[in-house]
Scaffold this active site. Structure first.
Site, PDB file in Angstrom:
ATOM      1  N   LYS A 280       0.844  -1.196   0.000  1.00 20.29           N
ATOM      2  CA  LYS A 280       0.000   0.000   0.000  1.00 20.29           C
ATOM      3  C   LYS A 280       0.883   1.251   0.000  1.00 20.29           C
ATOM      4  CE  LYS A 280      -3.942  -1.783   2.677  1.00 20.29           C
ATOM      5  NZ  LYS A 280      -4.978  -1.587   1.650  1.00 20.29           N
ATOM      6  N   ARG A 356     -10.399 -11.356   1.819  1.00 19.78           N
ATOM      7  CA  ARG A 356     -11.255 -12.399   1.244  1.00 19.78           C
ATOM      8  C   ARG A 356     -10.563 -13.755   1.291  1.00 19.78           C
ATOM      9  NH1 ARG A 356     -11.757  -9.009  -4.155  1.00 19.78           N
ATOM     10  NH2 ARG A 356     -11.544  -7.426  -2.537  1.00 19.78           N
TER      11      ARG A 356
HETATM   12  N1  BES Z   1      -8.123  -3.668   4.476  1.00 20.77           N
HETATM   13  C1  BES Z   1      -8.229  -3.279   3.121  1.00 20.77           C
HETATM   14  C2  BES Z   1      -9.504  -2.483   2.830  1.00 20.77           C
HETATM   15  C3  BES Z   1      -9.549  -1.087   3.359  1.00 20.77           C
HETATM   16  C4  BES Z   1      -8.959  -0.048   2.664  1.00 20.77           C
HETATM   17  C5  BES Z   1     -10.256  -0.796   4.505  1.00 20.77           C
HETATM   18  C6  BES Z   1      -9.051   1.249   3.128  1.00 20.77           C
HETATM   19  C7  BES Z   1     -10.354   0.506   4.962  1.00 20.77           C
HETATM   20  C8  BES Z   1      -9.757   1.523   4.280  1.00 20.77           C
HETATM   21  C9  BES Z   1      -8.259  -4.511   2.219  1.00 20.77           C
HETATM   22  O1  BES Z   1      -7.494  -5.572   2.646  1.00 20.77           O
HETATM   23  C10 BES Z   1      -7.751  -4.096   0.878  1.00 20.77           C
HETATM   24  O2  BES Z   1      -6.619  -3.721   0.807  1.00 20.77           O
HETATM   25  N2  BES Z   1      -8.594  -4.174  -0.142  1.00 20.77           N
HETATM   26  C11 BES Z   1      -8.228  -3.806  -1.451  1.00 20.77           C
HETATM   27  C12 BES Z   1      -8.806  -4.833  -2.390  1.00 20.77           C
HETATM   28  C13 BES Z   1      -8.325  -4.720  -3.817  1.00 20.77           C
HETATM   29  C14 BES Z   1      -6.833  -4.976  -3.894  1.00 20.77           C
HETATM   30  C15 BES Z   1      -9.080  -5.706  -4.678  1.00 20.77           C
HETATM   31  C16 BES Z   1      -8.780  -2.428  -1.749  1.00 20.77           C
HETATM   32  O3  BES Z   1      -9.872  -2.099  -1.298  1.00 20.77           O
HETATM   33  O4  BES Z   1      -8.089  -1.655  -2.395  1.00 20.77           O
HETATM   34 MN    MN Z   2      -5.504  -5.411   2.010  1.00 19.37          MN
END
Ligand code: BES
Ligand code: MN
Ligand code: ZN
Length: 502
Positions: A280, A356
């Protein structure tokens, strides 16, 4: 926190502050209000007569009584228009009052409930919202503060008061309920507020064991070796990049009622989500310590199950799937293929779609082992749900109309709002992989739904609801009873769902 209920004449009250709640339409000539004016040494009349205080929602005026008065201060709090009043506004006004009392550094305060039922709520509802709203608004996380701790004066007692005695019992049971709901929520907030170097998967496992011990629940903690034997390769895969060991934690509550339904609650417990190899950006990455808020909600409700007034008529299985998501040398890589516990193979397109993955093993295990009548999972799953719904409502997905209805009814009552999102079969096409059964990420658009469509593959025909709490787990639009930081979302919703389960 101690919550007491008392009734009797206003002139017999002895308190540093009496909080009085008024609708815009409340007549200043009401008998009980005249009594309040009298104990204040006639300090109230002027304010009410000038019309400066309008009774608008959350409007406040602090009135100091005359020297001799046994009620030192009176806080007027507006409740808005009678016909617009509801449970949510009740929580807010009680939270507003409690915060004022706290800022005055008072250890005790009294909330006067007289006249509030004109807004259409029952005495039980009023006292529930009073306890819940007040206690939630007083929440503060001070564990790591070493410098200013002397400035903190914790409130130790909240008094609920009415001039009449007839609703005493209802007030008592409502207050007990509201306090328990707030307690579970505060516990979830604490878990979330703790940083990733404190709340690790091991910490969650230890807390689960404590909860089990306190309540006589069965608790099973599957460690790496067991997970490996069971074939929980999705959870193990995500954990590979971290040196913290992952766990699948299972708590079992039996209500003792013959032929009772069994509900499985499944929580995502990523104690820190760096994204893994699909790293990230660093902006706000510290917030990813909150990626265990689904787990916190499940543990929070398990913690209070036995204290919810009235006996539950449902068996509850609490399942936490927990790990860190870090980019260590052994970490999952984009393109890797894993065989999940269910047997389905998954192509990992993006290691940041780890939620997931770890949920897929937990859901499949819940179905396999417990054959539950319903599953509800809670997860900070996607940034996309924040784009869709902002910070007001949790995104809700599911495969069963009756369960969806049950959850949304509980949500409306609890204040943890949900909004249903689509999950058409057509979406399934887009999570198919060219080299494995499914993939964990896809092209742009409908991000939250693709997360849900992925999870659906692992619940088979079991009635299931998925709650994407990424937008509601922290930093929601501030309200009196929802200060900045983690909200403990889900605890009150789940408590209400289980309480009202039929
Ligand atoms: N924990 C994150 C989702 C999240 C992001 C929660 C920002 C709260 C604030 C999750 O694990 C994630 O990174 N999801 C990705 C999925 C994508 C790579 C398909 C996302 O939402 O970008
Ligand atoms: Mn994630
Ligand atoms: Zn995550």
């Amino acid at each position: 926190m101690n919550i007491t209920v008392r009734t009797g004449k206003i002139q017999n009250l002895h308190t540093n502050i009496l909080c009085v709640f008024l609708f815009q339409e409340t007549k200043k000539g009401e008998d009980w209000l005249r009594e309040v004016d009298r104990v204040s040494g006639r300090r109230l009349a002027g304010i009410l007569n000038t019309g400066d205080f309008k009774g608008e929602l959350n409007e406040t005026v602090l009135v100091y009584s005359s020297d001799k008065s046994s009620v030192k201060r009176i806080l007027l709090v507006g409740m808005g228009k009678k016909r617009e009043f509801n449970g949510e506004k009740a929580r807010q006004v009680f939270g507003t009052a409690a915060k004022q009392a706290k800022s005055l550094k008072l250890k005790r305060f009294i909330l006067c409930l007289t006249g509030i039922s004109d807004g259409g709520l029952s005495p039980r509802e009023i006292s529930h919202y009073a306890a819940e709203g007040a206690v939630m608004s007083l929440y503060e996380f001070t564990k790591f503060k070493t410098e200013d701790t002397k400035k903190i004066t914790p409130v130790t007692e909240i008094g609920l008061y009415d001039t009449e005695r007839k609703n005493f019992d209802e007030y008592r049971s409502g207050a007990e309920e509201g306090l328990v709901f707030a307690k579970g929520t505060s516990y979830a907030r604490d878990l979330a507020s703790n940083p990733g170097n404190t709340v690790t998967p091991t910490y969650l496992a230890e807390d689960a064991r404590k909860i089990a011990k306190e309540n006589g629940f069965k608790c099973t903690v599957f460690d790496k070796a067991k997970l490996s034997k069971m074939g929980m390769n999705a959870l193990l895969g995500v954990a590979r990049g971290s040196s913290e060991p992952p766990y699948l934690i299972v708590l079992e509550y039996k209500c003792g009622v013959k032929d009772a339904d069994t509900v499985a609650l499944v929580g995502k417990g990523v104690t820190f989500d760096s994204g893994g190899i699909s790293l990230k950006p660093s902006k706000k990455m510290e917030e990813m310590k909150y990626d265990m808020c689904g787990a916190a909600a499940v543990l929070g409700v398990m913690k209070i199950l036995k204290e919810i007034p009235g006996k539950l008529k449902v068996n509850v299985i609490g399942i936490i799937t927990t790990t860190e998501n870090l980019p260590g040398g052994k970490a999952l890589k984009p393109g890797d293929i894993i065989t999940t516990y269910s047997g389905l193979t998954v192509e990992v397109i993006n290691t940041d779609a780890e939620g997931r993955l770890i949920l897929s093993d937990a859901l499949a295990y819940a179905v396999d082992k417990y054959k539950p009548d319903a599953i509800v999972d809670l997860a900070t799953l996607t940034g996309a749900i924040v784009v869709a719904l902002g910070h007001y409502a949790t995104g809700m997905f599911g495969n069963n109309a009756l369960l969806l209805k049950k959850v949304s009814t509980a949500a409306d009552k609890s204040g943890d709002m949900v909004w249903e999102m689509p999950l058409y079969q057509e979406y399934d096409e887009h999570i198919k992989s060219s080299v494995a059964d499914i993939k964990n990420s896809n092209g742009p658009g409908a991000g939250a739904t693709f997360g849900a469509a992925f999870l659906q593959k692992f619940v088979k025909k079991t009635p299931w609801v998925h709650l994407d709490i990424a937008g509601t787990a922290w930093d929601v639009n501030e309200k009196s009873y929802l200060p900045k930081g983690p909200t403990g979302v889900g605890v009150r919703l789940l408590a209400r769902l289980l309480m009202d389960w039929k």
